[in-house]
Enzyme design. Structure first.
Site, PDB file in Angstrom:
ATOM      1  N   CYS A  44     -15.123   5.702 -16.323  1.00 15.86           N
ATOM      2  CA  CYS A  44     -14.569   5.362 -15.613  1.00 15.86           C
ATOM      3  C   CYS A  44     -15.763   4.426 -14.244  1.00 15.86           C
ATOM      4  O   CYS A  44     -15.632   3.711 -13.708  1.00 15.86           O
ATOM      5  CB  CYS A  44     -14.594   6.345 -14.628  1.00 15.86           C
ATOM      6  SG  CYS A  44     -13.133   7.445 -14.743  1.00 15.86           S
ATOM      7  N   ASP A 134       6.929  -8.550  -3.728  1.00 10.49           N
ATOM      8  CA  ASP A 134       8.363  -7.640  -3.747  1.00 10.49           C
ATOM      9  C   ASP A 134       8.448  -6.184  -3.618  1.00 10.49           C
ATOM     10  O   ASP A 134       9.557  -5.661  -3.159  1.00 10.49           O
ATOM     11  CB  ASP A 134       9.355  -8.579  -4.120  1.00 10.49           C
ATOM     12  CG  ASP A 134       9.494  -8.049  -6.851  1.00 10.49           C
ATOM     13  OD1 ASP A 134       7.823  -7.508  -6.517  1.00 10.49           O
ATOM     14  OD2 ASP A 134      10.034  -8.589  -6.358  1.00 10.49           O
TER      15      ASP A 134
END
Length: 217
Positions: A44, A134
């Site tokens: 990570c 959108d």
């Protein structure tokens, strides 16, 4: 997990830049949400550092990035110091969502069925969600916790998504910005032949569907 074309959940969360509502955070930008099993973990750390280095590339494409990890905000802030030191970063300029109870991980279907934490709880898998202006899901990827992601590939995918959202083309395998694109089957032979750089490859079936043209401007 949301399906392609679904409106992405407008979740609320606490982050390293304060509380957010996801749709408000995105505004009129594209967005990437990517998840991590835990703070202070090696894979990570490399991933978040790589995204921080690539942030200008995302910004040039009008893409906001946000990460999520199953620890709290204070833990995230301490971890950012390690990420900056490891990747030799001057700054870390995107938020990390706090999800210590895995509520968002569960909502978005991001739990790894194999890997568990010390308490025996499933860890968050390495998911990638790309969301359009959108607010609809354009792409999702789900890696196991053990496999780091290729963020150069994710930038390539964004280039394809943004191009094909506005131009009537598709991108072939291994396509990168500036290379020829596939002419859609819906484009007639007459119209296809007018396209710059048009070329067709004959195939044994005799069907004229392997057609390329220059990338539209």
């Amino acid at each position: 997990m949301p399906n392609l074309g679904d409106v992405f959940p407008n979740f609320e969360a606490d982050t390293t830049i304060g509380p957010i509502k996801f749709h408000d955070f995105l505004g009129d930008s594209w967005g990437i949400l990517f998840s991590h099993p835990a703070d202070y973990t090696p894979v990570c750390t490399t991933e978040l550092g790589e995204v921080a280095k690539l942030l200008p590339e995302f910004a040039n494409r009008n893409v906001k990035v946000i990460a999520v990890s199953c620890d709290d905000v204070e833990s995230h802030k301490g971890w950012i110091g390690d990420i900056k030191a490891y990747k030799k970063l001057e700054a870390f300029e995107y938020p990390i969502i706090s999800d210590p109870r895995r509520e968002l991980a569960i909502q978005l279907g991001m739990l790894d069925p194999v890997d568990k934490d010390k308490a025996g709880m499933p860890v968050t898998a390495r998911a990638v969600f790309i969301v359009g202006p959108d607010k609809k899901l354009k792409l999702s990827l789900l890696y196991p916790a053990t496999t780091g992601r290729n963020f150069v590939e994710i930038i390539r995918v964004i280039d394809s998504l943004q191009l094909t959202a506005y131009k009537k083309v598709a991108t072939p395998a291994n396509w990168t910005q500036g290379e020829k694109c596939m002419v859609l089957p819906s484009v007639s032979k007459e119209d296809a032949e007018k396209l710059p750089g048009y070329e067709a490859t004959a195939v044994p079936s005799g069907k004229n569907y392997m057609r390329l043209a220059d990338q539209p401007k």
